[in-house]
Write an enzyme that holds these catalytic residues in place. Structure first.
Site, PDB file in Angstrom:
ATOM      1  N   LYS A 172     -11.063   4.742   0.730  1.00  0.00           N
ATOM      2  CA  LYS A 172     -10.211   5.104   1.868  1.00  0.00           C
ATOM      3  C   LYS A 172      -9.301   3.947   2.255  1.00  0.00           C
ATOM      4  O   LYS A 172      -8.102   4.135   2.521  1.00  0.00           O
ATOM      5  CB  LYS A 172     -11.086   5.508   3.062  1.00  0.00           C
ATOM      6  CG  LYS A 172     -10.347   5.606   4.402  1.00  0.00           C
ATOM      7  CD  LYS A 172      -9.219   6.635   4.384  1.00  0.00           C
ATOM      8  CE  LYS A 172      -8.331   6.548   5.611  1.00  0.00           C
ATOM      9  NZ  LYS A 172      -9.007   6.845   6.859  1.00  0.00           N
ATOM     10  N   LYS A 203      -6.275  -2.307  12.802  1.00  0.00           N
ATOM     11  CA  LYS A 203      -7.720  -2.331  12.562  1.00  0.00           C
ATOM     12  C   LYS A 203      -8.008  -2.108  11.090  1.00  0.00           C
ATOM     13  O   LYS A 203      -8.784  -2.850  10.460  1.00  0.00           O
ATOM     14  CB  LYS A 203      -8.406  -1.260  13.420  1.00  0.00           C
ATOM     15  CG  LYS A 203      -9.917  -1.173  13.241  1.00  0.00           C
ATOM     16  CD  LYS A 203     -10.365  -0.160  12.190  1.00  0.00           C
ATOM     17  CE  LYS A 203     -10.081   1.263  12.611  1.00  0.00           C
ATOM     18  NZ  LYS A 203     -10.627   2.245  11.615  1.00  0.00           N
TER      19      LYS A 203
END
Length: 306
Positions: A172, A240
């Site tokens: 991912k 993030k």
């Protein structure tokens, strides 16, 4: 006839909410929890049962799903004597849909009660993919746990088994690595073409019909044209993920300047517009500095409404 497993779902935000609703629609008995009462009410309205806490939600579940914005949120929900992990029953399965830090996933998996299996399965495909069951889910875990998870996750989109626990997060983050590089670059391409006399609509058509095509060109550019820059994903979340990507990049032992440049571009946009500004403010910063407008007339349906 085998009864469907009981689902617990914690984290009902932009992505989690639509995913939870799809599982309710698929006929699963779903217990759900979120700190936001409005988000919880939306899934209850379509048939989920409200749990009183994340731990209570976990205690009822055969398969427990978490979809949270950040690793620290996962730790807050799952860890400790009062956390959801401790309340999972033997034979249950925890599937974390969060884009997470592997160190945390491994640590929590090591603390799971006996007989509780763990799969990491972060998702990609944006809010419209979550609504329409067209996500791609990257799953890491042993084959038996993956097969069990995939029966449920298949209602959300394409499920890819990436390998052992933790590989789902790696894959991912690699896909996001390429996405962020593309998102940081497309505004530069638009600005270069426009500054040299090419009409924006023509430029976009040419990009989509050439080697310049990408998910960003197809899916994200209309959010720039509309001027809302896609608030369903914030600059803060981009940064993030970029920090998590840089943690993985330490294992490469080579300079990766494209990723570093993308992180700098998103950090610059966040310092200009605020961390909660929509992700594609990375392109607005170029508009503002160059004194150009990337508005383009058209019927640009926001991704979260598609």
């Amino acid at each position: 006839m085998t009864s469907l497993p009981r689902i617990g779902f914690v984290g009902l935000g932009n992505m989690g909410g639509p995913m939870c609703q799809r599982l309710v629609g698929a006929g699963y008995p779903v217990s759900a929890f979120d700190l936001n009462p409005d988000a919880l009410e939306r899934v209850v309205a379509v048939g989920a049962v409200a749990a009183t806490s994340a731990a209570a939600c976990a205690a009822q579940a055969d398969i427990f799903l978490t979809s949270l914005p950040r690793p620290d949120h996962v730790e807050a929900v799952m860890a400790g004597d009062n956390g959801a992990l401790a309340h999972l029953k033997s034979g249950s399965l925890w599937v974390d849909l969060t884009t997470n830090r592997n160190e945390l996933v491994f640590r929590l998996a090591s603390q799971a009660p006996q007989g509780v299996a763990v799969v990491d399965s972060p998702v990609t495909g944006a809010v419209d993919g979550a609504r329409n069951g067209k996500l791609t889910l990257f799953a890491g875990g042993d084959q038996v746990s993956f097969d069990r998870a995939a029966e449920v996750l298949g209602h959300l989109g394409l499920v890819i088994h990436c390998g052992a626990l933790g590989t789902g997060n790696v894959v991912k983050l690699v896909t996001n690595q390429l996405w962020f590089i593309g998102a940081a670059a497309i505004g530069e391409g638009f600005a270069t073409g426009m500054a040299n006399g090419v009409e924006l609509g023509t430029l976009w058509h040419a990009i989509r019909s050439s080697v310049g095509d990408s998910f960003v060109a197809q899916h994200d550019a209309p959010s720039i044209f509309a001027g809302h820059y896609d608030p369903s994903f914030s600059l803060d979340l981009c940064l993030k993920d970029l920090r998590l990507i840089q943690e993985l990049n330490r294992n490469v032992r080579a300079a990766l300047p494209m990723t570093t440049a993308a992180e700098g571009a998103f950090a610059l946009a966040a310092s200009r517009y605020g961390a909660q500004a929509a992700e594609l403010h990375v392109a607005r910063r170029i508009e503002d500095d160059a004194g150009i407008s990337m508005r383009l007339e058209g019927d640009w349906v926001p991704p979260w409404e598609q």
